[in-house]
Design a protein around this motif. Structure first.
Motif, mmCIF file in Angstrom:
data_model
loop_
_atom_site.group_PDB
_atom_site.id
_atom_site.type_symbol
_atom_site.label_atom_id
_atom_site.label_comp_id
_atom_site.label_asym_id
_atom_site.label_seq_id
_atom_site.Cartn_x
_atom_site.Cartn_y
_atom_site.Cartn_z
ATOM 1 N N UNK A 88 1.499 -13.646 -7.876
ATOM 2 C CA UNK A 88 0.104 -13.574 -7.464
ATOM 3 C C UNK A 88 -0.315 -12.107 -7.509
ATOM 4 N N UNK A 89 -0.957 -11.705 -8.572
ATOM 5 C CA UNK A 89 -1.232 -10.307 -8.928
ATOM 6 C C UNK A 89 -1.073 -9.378 -7.724
ATOM 7 N N UNK A 90 -0.022 -8.587 -7.760
ATOM 8 C CA UNK A 90 0.285 -7.703 -6.646
ATOM 9 C C UNK A 90 -0.780 -6.619 -6.533
ATOM 10 N N UNK A 91 -1.050 -6.198 -5.281
ATOM 11 C CA UNK A 91 -2.002 -5.102 -5.082
ATOM 12 C C UNK A 91 -1.409 -3.806 -5.616
ATOM 13 N N UNK A 92 -0.098 -3.629 -5.384
ATOM 14 C CA UNK A 92 0.612 -2.497 -5.975
ATOM 15 C C UNK A 92 1.866 -3.056 -6.627
ATOM 16 N N UNK A 93 2.081 -2.668 -7.871
ATOM 17 C CA UNK A 93 3.205 -3.201 -8.626
ATOM 18 C C UNK A 93 3.960 -2.025 -9.227
ATOM 19 N N UNK A 94 5.180 -1.785 -8.728
ATOM 20 C CA UNK A 94 5.950 -0.631 -9.209
ATOM 21 C C UNK A 94 7.256 -1.090 -9.828
ATOM 22 N N UNK A 95 7.557 -0.548 -11.005
ATOM 23 C CA UNK A 95 8.854 -0.816 -11.636
ATOM 24 C C UNK A 95 9.423 0.507 -12.128
ATOM 25 N N UNK A 105 13.503 5.733 -9.201
ATOM 26 C CA UNK A 105 13.572 4.345 -9.666
ATOM 27 C C UNK A 105 13.160 3.315 -8.627
ATOM 28 N N UNK A 106 11.995 3.457 -8.048
ATOM 29 C CA UNK A 106 11.532 2.470 -7.076
ATOM 30 C C UNK A 106 10.911 1.280 -7.800
ATOM 31 N N UNK A 107 11.266 0.084 -7.338
ATOM 32 C CA UNK A 107 10.631 -1.124 -7.847
ATOM 33 C C UNK A 107 10.253 -2.001 -6.671
ATOM 34 N N UNK A 108 8.978 -2.320 -6.557
ATOM 35 C CA UNK A 108 8.535 -3.172 -5.446
ATOM 36 C C UNK A 108 7.133 -3.680 -5.750
ATOM 37 N N UNK A 109 6.726 -4.693 -4.972
ATOM 38 C CA UNK A 109 5.352 -5.183 -5.052
ATOM 39 C C UNK A 109 4.756 -5.173 -3.657
ATOM 40 N N UNK A 110 3.473 -4.873 -3.564
ATOM 41 C CA UNK A 110 2.761 -5.014 -2.301
ATOM 42 C C UNK A 110 1.815 -6.192 -2.459
ATOM 43 N N UNK A 111 1.970 -7.183 -1.567
ATOM 44 C CA UNK A 111 1.157 -8.399 -1.714
ATOM 45 C C UNK A 111 -0.267 -8.159 -1.233
ATOM 46 N N UNK A 112 -1.221 -8.738 -1.919
ATOM 47 C CA UNK A 112 -2.617 -8.540 -1.515
ATOM 48 C C UNK A 112 -2.901 -9.178 -0.158
ATOM 49 N N UNK A 163 7.733 -4.860 4.859
ATOM 50 C CA UNK A 163 8.184 -3.471 4.998
ATOM 51 C C UNK A 163 8.808 -2.955 3.710
ATOM 52 N N UNK A 164 8.562 -1.696 3.462
ATOM 53 C CA UNK A 164 9.322 -0.974 2.440
ATOM 54 C C UNK A 164 10.073 0.116 3.190
ATOM 55 N N UNK A 165 11.393 0.105 3.127
ATOM 56 C CA UNK A 165 12.178 1.148 3.788
ATOM 57 C C UNK A 165 12.640 2.133 2.730
ATOM 58 N N UNK A 166 12.284 3.398 2.907
ATOM 59 C CA UNK A 166 12.784 4.366 1.936
ATOM 60 C C UNK A 166 13.486 5.524 2.639
ATOM 61 N N UNK A 224 15.476 1.456 0.231
ATOM 62 C CA UNK A 224 16.611 0.792 0.880
ATOM 63 C C UNK A 224 16.396 -0.708 0.906
ATOM 64 N N UNK A 225 15.173 -1.129 1.166
ATOM 65 C CA UNK A 225 14.894 -2.563 1.281
ATOM 66 C C UNK A 225 13.403 -2.805 1.197
ATOM 67 N N UNK A 226 13.055 -4.018 0.747
ATOM 68 C CA UNK A 226 11.659 -4.446 0.754
ATOM 69 C C UNK A 226 11.659 -5.881 1.257
ATOM 70 N N UNK A 227 11.173 -6.069 2.481
ATOM 71 C CA UNK A 227 11.306 -7.403 3.072
ATOM 72 C C UNK A 227 10.397 -7.524 4.290
ATOM 73 N N UNK A 228 10.388 -8.714 4.905
ATOM 74 C CA UNK A 228 9.664 -8.866 6.165
ATOM 75 C C UNK A 228 10.541 -8.289 7.270
ATOM 76 N N UNK A 229 9.931 -7.847 8.382
ATOM 77 C CA UNK A 229 10.751 -7.297 9.472
ATOM 78 C C UNK A 229 11.805 -8.294 9.941
#
Lengths: 291, 245
Positions: free
Chosen positions: A20-27, A41-48, A221-224, A230-235
């Motif tokens: 679902x088109x991410x608000x921020x999409x990093x690869x 080398x960060x890869x993550x998505x931020x959901x809208x 959360x994005x933990x850096x 380090x992680x991209x997940x819900x708390x």
């Protein structure tokens, strides 16, 4: 002449893998400063429409990541799409609200004059400007100080003027660099309530903090740390996957397990980052259905 | 470039100044007081006052606008407001022309007061029209604004930026013909003075002093000063980067 951005990250592949088109999409997002890789080398998505926390200690690369997203950071490589367009391109400039860490307002203008100017820059028509300024002042609870010089306001008040600027013109993505530092607890709670009201209206918020206890106010959360993710997940999933009671504990465990893997000798150049990311991503898939 | 954003920027800069009456008072009064000082310095030699006074009417706006702009732009760079503006839909030209407009207004007021006092109270004896003096003063102010904007990119602090004033402006004052006619300088210095814009600003003032009408030389001087200002403004625009390290 003014719209070229030669160093904007090029779009190497379509954003199809972010369903679902991410608000921020990093690869493979990397930022180099001098000889140092500030982001690696960060890869993550931020959901809208969510409130996403960007957590990490000071110096971990939070501000650099935020500057890359709003398009003010140089030497960005990899893929970084914001609202479906390469970060920093001209059409995004009125759709993304940005609050820098230290309040970026004119100390020798009143709060209202600051907002009035930024509203004009954002292209809000003259007829609607006063109402937009009033709304932004109300949102950050500053109407009683609207006609004070920003330079005479307290640190917390001037950072709220700075936040109000970002609220002008109802941006689709709000990127806030440590917006709640030094605020009194009541105000901090009020601001988080405001952030969630904005998210409910459909705004995506990415909020950085070095205070881990703000983690539970975020949906994601994005933990850096030291420029790696380090992680991209819900708390909740973060705590469960690491068997921790708090996000701070989870953070410590992730750091220690990353160190363990490096010292076990299988440290290819991006070994630690990759394994954490893989784990985070598989956890992401398992919890993905709930949100 | 967008007219609304440019005008909004000019109005914002003027509003900032409006909160700082002491700066405005200094900008307007200091040139006048210096002219009065000069008038009494040349108590016995009114002809020298005429030529040096006319030159100074061109130099004051350049120096003050250089100082004001370089510090204002440096503050914009260090306070984060520039980064914020450039993350918004503001063109670089909107910002630069906005600054030039605001300081241009200030320069017109400053030059009008200084020229008015010089001509009416200090009996500065000029052959040409005071309007031509004012016109050259305005071009000088634009040149000062452009130079200030440009050098602020190379300064990391207010300490550094004020040092650019003796570095960039003083050599021009020494070589512009104020102290010795440019033709009588060591030939290498004369060549240098031929490429420095302030030389033409002072030449233009001297033309107004000596001739009742706008001469060809006056037009040439005005075009050179205006062209230099535009060139440096473009260079200044090039130092504004949306993306920084």
């Amino acid at each position: 002449m003014m719209n070229k951005s030669p160093r904007a990250p090029s779009r190497t592949h379509a954003a199809a893998d972010a369903a679902p088109a991410a608000a921020v999409h990093a690869r493979d997002l990397t930022v180099v400063r001098g000889s140092r890789r500030v982001l690696d080398n960060l890869s993550f998505d931020v959901r809208p429409g969510t409130v996403t926390g960007l957590l990490g200690p000071s110096g971990s690369g939070k501000s650099t990541l935020i500057r890359a997203i709003v398009g003010t950071q140089a030497k960005v490589t990899g893929t970084l799409d914001v609202l479906g367009r390469p970060a920093g391109t001209a059409p995004l400039r009125s759709r993304v609200g940005y609050v820098t860490q230290s309040p970026s307002v004119y100390a020798d203008l009143t709060a209202r004059q600051n907002l009035d100017y930024y509203a004009a820059v954002l292209g809000i028509p003259h007829a609607d400007r006063a109402a937009a300024v009033e709304q932004a002042l109300t949102d950050v609870d500053l109407t009683s100080h609207a006609d004070d010089l920003a330079g005479n306001l307290s640190g917390g008040q001037s950072s709220r003027v700075s936040l109000a600027v970002a609220l002008l013109g109802t941006p689709e993505l709000l990127v806030l660099d440590e917006p709640t530092v030094g605020l009194d607890p009541v105000l901090r709670r009020d601001l988080w309530n405001l952030f969630h009201r904005l998210a409910a209206r459909g705004t995506t918020l990415l909020i950085s903090s070095h205070v881990m206890d703000e983690a539970d106010r975020c949906e994601h959360l994005l933990l850096i740390r030291e420029g790696t993710l380090l992680a991209a997940d819900t708390p909740q999933a973060l705590r469960e996957n690491t068997g921790s009671d708090t996000v701070e504990d989870a953070f410590l465990k992730l750091v220690e397990s990353a160190r363990g893997e490096v010292s076990r000798g299988e440290s290819s150049s991006d070994g630690s980052a990759r394994s954490d990311l893989d784990r985070a991503e598989s956890a992401d898939k398992s919890s993905g259905a709930t949100s | 470039m967008n007219a609304a954003r440019t005008l909004a920027t000019a109005r914002r800069v003027l509003r900032q100044l409006a909160h700082d009456p002491r700066t405005i008072a200094l900008l307007l009064l200091v040139p006048v007081l210096l002219l009065v000082l000069l008038y009494y310095v040349f108590d016995a030699d009114r002809r020298s006052f005429d030529s040096i006074g006319a030159s100074l009417l061109g130099i004051f706006p350049l120096v003050t606008m250089f100082l004001v702009t370089s510090i204002a732009t440096l503050r914009e760079r260090t306070s984060g407001t520039l980064e914020r503006l450039l993350s918004m839909p503001l063109g670089k030209a909107d910002l630069i022309v906005g600054y030039a407009l605001a300081f241009g207004v200030l320069a017109v007021v400053q030059a009008s007061v200084a020229t008015g006092v010089a001509v009416w109270f200090l009996d500065l004896d000029i052959a040409g029209s005071p309007w031509l003096l004012l016109f050259i003063a305005l071009l000088d102010a634009l040149l000062g604004t452009a130079l200030g904007l440009f050098v602020s990119a190379f300064a990391a602090s207010e300490f550094q930026v004020v040092q650019f004033m003796p570095a960039i402006v003083f050599p021009q004052i020494l070589l512009c013909g104020l102290f010795a006619p440019r033709g009588s300088m060591q030939p290498a210095l004369e060549a240098v003075s031929n490429v420095l814009p302030m030389s033409y600003a002072v030449d233009g003032m001297t033309e107004v002093l000596k001739h009742p009408d706008a001469t060809g030389d006056f037009v040439r001087d005005a075009v050179i000063v205006a062209g230099s200002a535009l060139l440096v403004l473009f260079l200044g625009a090039a130092t504004l980067r949306r993306r920084t390290a």
